[in-house]
Design a protein around this motif. Structure first.
Motif, PDB file in Angstrom:
ATOM      1  N   ASN A 639      41.374  58.273  30.510  1.00 48.83           N
ATOM      2  CA  ASN A 639      41.352  58.309  29.156  1.00 48.83           C
ATOM      3  C   ASN A 639      40.310  57.966  28.440  1.00 48.83           C
ATOM      4  N   ARG A 640      39.014  57.447  28.445  1.00 46.15           N
ATOM      5  CA  ARG A 640      37.854  57.093  28.394  1.00 46.15           C
ATOM      6  C   ARG A 640      36.967  58.295  29.102  1.00 46.15           C
ATOM      7  N   LEU A 641      37.047  59.220  29.848  1.00 47.86           N
ATOM      8  CA  LEU A 641      36.262  60.470  30.615  1.00 47.86           C
ATOM      9  C   LEU A 641      36.978  61.244  30.159  1.00 47.86           C
ATOM     10  N   TYR A 642      37.514  61.207  29.487  1.00 45.47           N
ATOM     11  CA  TYR A 642      38.482  62.598  28.332  1.00 45.47           C
ATOM     12  C   TYR A 642      38.029  62.266  26.848  1.00 45.47           C
ATOM     13  N   VAL A 643      37.831  61.462  26.419  1.00 45.13           N
ATOM     14  CA  VAL A 643      36.893  60.781  25.101  1.00 45.13           C
ATOM     15  C   VAL A 643      35.371  61.684  25.800  1.00 45.13           C
ATOM     16  N   VAL A 644      34.904  61.529  26.116  1.00 47.76           N
ATOM     17  CA  VAL A 644      33.080  61.312  26.881  1.00 47.76           C
ATOM     18  C   VAL A 644      33.227  62.720  27.537  1.00 47.76           C
ATOM     19  N   LEU A 645      33.769  63.436  28.116  1.00 49.19           N
ATOM     20  CA  LEU A 645      33.575  64.549  28.296  1.00 49.19           C
ATOM     21  C   LEU A 645      33.474  65.844  27.628  1.00 49.19           C
ATOM     22  N   THR A 646      34.528  65.338  26.047  1.00 49.16           N
ATOM     23  CA  THR A 646      34.964  65.753  24.798  1.00 49.16           C
ATOM     24  C   THR A 646      33.961  65.898  23.769  1.00 49.16           C
ATOM     25  N   ARG A 647      32.835  65.164  24.148  1.00 53.81           N
ATOM     26  CA  ARG A 647      32.039  64.643  23.025  1.00 53.81           C
ATOM     27  C   ARG A 647      30.263  66.434  22.687  1.00 53.81           C
ATOM     28  N   ALA A 648      30.796  67.246  23.665  1.00 53.38           N
ATOM     29  CA  ALA A 648      29.196  68.207  23.818  1.00 53.38           C
ATOM     30  C   ALA A 648      30.214  69.690  23.032  1.00 53.38           C
ATOM     31  N   VAL A 649      28.761  70.008  22.162  1.00 53.12           N
ATOM     32  CA  VAL A 649      29.465  70.824  20.971  1.00 53.12           C
ATOM     33  C   VAL A 649      28.649  71.741  21.789  1.00 53.12           C
ATOM     34  N   THR A 650      27.838  71.828  22.759  1.00 56.94           N
ATOM     35  CA  THR A 650      27.388  73.377  22.972  1.00 56.94           C
ATOM     36  C   THR A 650      26.687  72.845  24.410  1.00 56.94           C
ATOM     37  N   ARG A 651      25.948  71.732  25.479  1.00 53.49           N
ATOM     38  CA  ARG A 651      26.184  71.492  26.569  1.00 53.49           C
ATOM     39  C   ARG A 651      26.401  70.535  26.940  1.00 53.49           C
ATOM     40  N   LEU A 652      26.566  70.950  28.116  1.00 56.97           N
ATOM     41  CA  LEU A 652      27.552  69.571  29.232  1.00 56.97           C
ATOM     42  C   LEU A 652      26.742  69.199  30.259  1.00 56.97           C
ATOM     43  N   SER A 653      26.249  68.482  30.657  1.00 56.04           N
ATOM     44  CA  SER A 653      25.564  68.058  31.722  1.00 56.04           C
ATOM     45  C   SER A 653      26.838  66.355  32.425  1.00 56.04           C
ATOM     46  N   VAL A 654      27.299  67.030  33.672  1.00 52.65           N
ATOM     47  CA  VAL A 654      27.959  65.408  34.238  1.00 52.65           C
ATOM     48  C   VAL A 654      27.221  65.516  35.524  1.00 52.65           C
ATOM     49  N   LEU A 655      26.413  63.766  35.790  1.00 52.58           N
ATOM     50  CA  LEU A 655      25.654  63.763  36.856  1.00 52.58           C
ATOM     51  C   LEU A 655      26.258  62.713  38.049  1.00 52.58           C
ATOM     52  N   HIS A 656      26.581  62.374  38.684  1.00 51.89           N
ATOM     53  CA  HIS A 656      27.333  61.479  39.927  1.00 51.89           C
ATOM     54  C   HIS A 656      27.219  61.599  40.977  1.00 51.89           C
ATOM     55  N   ALA A 657      26.648  60.946  41.989  1.00 50.69           N
ATOM     56  CA  ALA A 657      26.311  60.065  43.216  1.00 50.69           C
ATOM     57  C   ALA A 657      27.477  59.667  43.801  1.00 50.69           C
ATOM     58  N   GLN A 658      28.882  59.726  42.969  1.00 48.32           N
ATOM     59  CA  GLN A 658      29.893  58.866  43.605  1.00 48.32           C
ATOM     60  C   GLN A 658      31.279  59.565  43.371  1.00 48.32           C
ATOM     61  N   PRO A 659      32.263  60.158  43.924  1.00 45.50           N
ATOM     62  CA  PRO A 659      32.723  61.341  44.058  1.00 45.50           C
ATOM     63  C   PRO A 659      34.105  61.112  42.473  1.00 45.50           C
ATOM     64  N   LEU A 660      33.718  62.211  41.772  1.00 44.42           N
ATOM     65  CA  LEU A 660      34.763  62.577  40.733  1.00 44.42           C
ATOM     66  C   LEU A 660      36.347  62.137  41.106  1.00 44.42           C
ATOM     67  N   PRO A 661      36.177  61.610  39.533  1.00 43.66           N
ATOM     68  CA  PRO A 661      38.269  62.230  39.701  1.00 43.66           C
ATOM     69  C   PRO A 661      38.566  63.182  40.007  1.00 43.66           C
ATOM     70  N   GLU A 662      40.157  62.687  40.595  1.00 44.17           N
ATOM     71  CA  GLU A 662      40.161  63.903  41.779  1.00 44.17           C
ATOM     72  C   GLU A 662      41.037  65.140  40.837  1.00 44.17           C
ATOM     73  N   ALA A 663      40.787  64.960  39.593  1.00 52.41           N
ATOM     74  CA  ALA A 663      41.525  65.707  38.429  1.00 52.41           C
ATOM     75  C   ALA A 663      40.744  66.791  38.685  1.00 52.41           C
ATOM     76  N   LEU A 664      39.003  65.886  38.825  1.00 52.58           N
ATOM     77  CA  LEU A 664      37.452  66.976  37.729  1.00 52.58           C
ATOM     78  C   LEU A 664      37.387  67.740  39.101  1.00 52.58           C
ATOM     79  N   THR A 665      37.776  67.426  40.518  1.00 49.40           N
ATOM     80  CA  THR A 665      36.808  68.327  41.677  1.00 49.40           C
ATOM     81  C   THR A 665      37.169  69.292  41.608  1.00 49.40           C
ATOM     82  N   ILE A 666      36.040  70.390  41.849  1.00 48.63           N
ATOM     83  CA  ILE A 666      36.108  71.406  40.715  1.00 48.63           C
ATOM     84  C   ILE A 666      35.892  71.768  42.655  1.00 48.63           C
ATOM     85  N   ASN A 667      37.063  72.708  43.306  1.00 45.10           N
ATOM     86  CA  ASN A 667      38.097  74.002  44.136  1.00 45.10           C
ATOM     87  C   ASN A 667      36.788  74.792  44.686  1.00 45.10           C
TER      88      ASN A 667
END
Length: 667
Positions: A639-667
């Motif tokens: 839920n916290r990540l859902y909040v974080v991802l929706t704070r951007a009003v123009t551009r969003l950059s998601v940087l990760h070294a660990q695997p993303l949560p399964e629901a976000l994995t882009i097929n």
């Protein structure tokens, strides 16, 4: 050679200049009255009241040269009406700008080809830093309507955001306007997906109600309750921009902060102290202190002796209990009735009516005071809560043995004043205070991020809106507290407004479609039943960047900040709380100016924001640092990540070294 459009634009610029001059004269007159008010008032009290009124009026008439006085115009019956943030009149009292809340202005938001409401032409104005640069017309009488395809409307919605939140009076949509103009007596709950403008709707409803019911709400007050000080700082400029300067804003912790917080609860104790059962525990513990009188009262009064037998004393106590008064009010009612019995005896024996001095003496005389203390003892909120935490067994069957041990003080304080209370205890103390005395009730309360209210927090707000209405704002998908609600009707019941309607807002105007679609992937895993958000924005940009090595993540984040600064607008680095100080140090070492989220006065474009404090905030470019750490930091991490991802009003950059949560994995 000037065209008709050039002449029209020049005429509108002239009207803007004349309106600003008229507003300045209105302010000058208010300042003059403020400075001479003591000379025209008949007495000191009138002078003080006039002074307060005129000081408020001067503030309300402040003009920001970078904020346009009007943003639209309606042509009705061949007469033009300019619509703006406040009412402006010429020296003869004729309107030059209509307040957006005025009845006629409603057509600016509601008129359409299907229902023109008498509007021939609706004009929107484009501004750059307060300077009128363009206009755009919709000829409703000819069947021409732009709707959300309006170039000026789109530009205003998508304008880069730096600093505090702005008002949305120029862009209110019909479904938002319906909520803004809801009646004062109506409590409403807005279930708003990210970017749908629910916070703005709540603030503008407060401004609208103050316009419509000014004197009533000035007496009873309007309260805005936000989740944290960063959020309140962010929204602080909206109402003053609209000329409303006397609305009280508070976090819930500030609202109930009767004592300093000097300790921290265990997770189990914190959860329990937000449980509505504690309200009943405190009520039972308090009223169990009231006992039936067992002895008569004997009072010496000079050469006289007065006696009140046990039976009338019992009747007095029983009657006060049945009246359902707050505890302290009931106690004083018992005192007054005991003194009344003494008074009647005195009048019967002496033939004289006792004076006020005698009544005060009898109310404090030792036998009466001792009777009260033994039958209906004095209690403070702090002492009641301290008693519960010292000996939780007073809860009886309302709490299990394990729950009683969870809240028991390991080492009880020697005195109530030396007690180390926690944030959870503030709720218990506020609940206890509500049992003892009636809380002042605001005429209207706006509660934002309300999905995180616990039952006990809701009860604290309910005590402050007992005789008023509520605007409840939130998104069940953004619930991150352990006690976050999954059903709005539950929290409305605890707020004392079970009849309030729940209205969904699903169409977003701020968060771009690419960002919304990414965040929507998380919804099935959040355990709430809310409709997916839909965005009208097709412009934004989304980058999901995998960093090969964890050690490179901070450096890549710094590079992303540098790249973001090449664009216009605000930049936020949002990270798990544990990473914030480290990232701030990296930015400082690299010479990148930055500031905390709640520093609205800083000119820095970059903010480094803990994930736990970002709720309700918006930034043009958001850089999310390691989603896996954000998710792992708390039970409701998704839920916290859902909040974080929706704070951007123009551009969003998601940087990760660990695997993303399964629901976000882009097929």
């Amino acid at each position: 050679m000037p065209t008709d459009l050039d002449s029209e634009l020049a005429a509108e610029r002239s009207h803007l200049a004349e309106s600003r001059a008229a507003l300045r004269r209105m302010r000058d007159r208010a300042e003059s009255l403020f400075s001479t008010g003591d000379k025209v008032a008949g007495d000191a009290y009138t002078a003080e009241q006039l002074g307060r009124h005129m000081a408020r009026r001067v503030k309300e008439l402040a003009d920001d040269p970078e904020t346009p006085l009007f943003f639209g115009r309606l042509d009705i019956d061949e007469s033009p009406y300019h619509v703006g943030r406040r009412h402006v009149t010429d020296d003869a009292g004729e309107p030059m700008v209509l307040d957006w809340r005025a009845p006629l202005s409603r057509s600016f938001y509601r008129a359409s080809v299907r229902d023109p409401q008498g509007v021939a032409t609706r004009r929107r104005f484009g501004f750059v830093k307060g300077e009128l640069t363009s206009f755009e017309d919709e000829h409703l009488d000819r069947g021409e309507e732009l709707g959300t395809s309006s170039r000026i409307l789109t530009a205003e919605i998508e304008r880069p955001r730096v600093g505090p939140m702005r008002d949305i009076v120029a862009t209110i949509q019909p479904e938002q306007d319906e909520l803004v103009r809801a009646d004062l007596g109506d409590s409403i709950c807005v279930q708003g997906a990210p970017g749908t403008g629910k916070t703005a709707v709540g603030l503008h409803r407060a401004a609208f109600l103050l316009y419509l019911h000014r004197e009533r709400l000035r007496r009873s007050g309007v309260l805005i309750v936000g989740p944290n000080t960063a959020f309140l700082s962010y929204i602080s400029a909206v109402l003053p921009t609209l000329g409303e300067v006397e609305v009280q804003q508070s976090t819930l912790e500030e609202m109930v902060g009767r004592v300093p917080v000097r300790a921290v609860d265990s997770p189990a104790a914190a959860l329990l102290k937000h449980d509505v059962r504690l309200a009943e525990v405190l009520r039972t513990a308090l009223w169990s202190r009231v006992v039936k009188p067992t002895d008569p009262i004997m009072v010496s009064d000079g050469s006289y002796r007065w006696r009140i037998d046990t039976e009338p004393l019992r009747r007095i106590v029983d009657e006060a209990r049945r009246e359902g008064l707050p505890y302290s009010v009931g106690r004083e009612r018992v005192r007054a009735r005991v003194v009344g019995l003494l008074q009647r005896q005195s009048e019967y024996r002496t033939g004289n009516s006792p004076n006020e001095s005698w009544l005060r003496k009898m109310s404090k005389i030792a036998p009466v005071a001792e009777f009260l203390e033994s039958t209906w003892p004095a209690v403070t909120p702090e002492s009641l809560v301290a008693g519960l935490l010292t000996d939780p067994s007073v809860a009886g069957d309302l709490l299990t043995a394990e729950e009683q041990e969870a809240i028991r003080w390991v080492k009880p304080p020697k005195t109530v004043k030396s007690a180390k209370f926690t944030t959870g205890d503030l709720l218990l103390i506020d609940e206890a205070a509500g049992l003892l005395e009636r809380e002042n009730s605001f005429g209207h309360v706006v509660v934002d991020e309300a999905q995180d209210l616990s039952p006990m927090q809701a009860r604290a707000i309910a005590r402050r809106s007992e005789h008023g209405s509520i605007t409840l704002l939130g998104d069940l998908a953004q619930g991150t507290a352990p006690w976050a609600t999954t059903d709005w009707h539950d929290i409305l019941r605890h707020l004392g407004k079970p009849e309030a309607s729940v209205v969904p807002l699903t169409v977003g105007f701020r968060v771009p479609e690419a960002v919304v679609l990414l965040a929507n992937r998380l919804l099935p895993a959040l355990g709430v039943n809310v409709p997916e958000a839909v965005s009208l924005r097709r412009d934004g940009n989304l980058d999901v960047i995998a960093v090969p090595e964890p050690d490179e993540l901070d450096a890549r984040t710094l590079a992303e900040v540098t790249a973001a600064l090449s664009h216009e607008g605000s930049v936020a680095v949002i990270a798990a709380d544990s990473a914030v100080d480290r990232l701030r140090d990296h930015l400082t070492a690299a010479g990148v100016e930055h500031a905390p989220a709640d520093d609205v006065d800083s000119a820095a474009r970059v903010r480094v924001v803990p994930a736990t404090l970002v709720k309700g905030l918006e930034y043009d470019h958001v850089i999310v640092h390691e989603p896996a750490d954000i998710v792992a930091a708390e039970p409701k991490g998704l839920n916290r990540l859902y909040v974080v991802l929706t704070r951007a009003v123009t551009r969003l950059s998601v940087l990760h070294a660990q695997p993303l949560p399964e629901a976000l994995t882009i097929n």
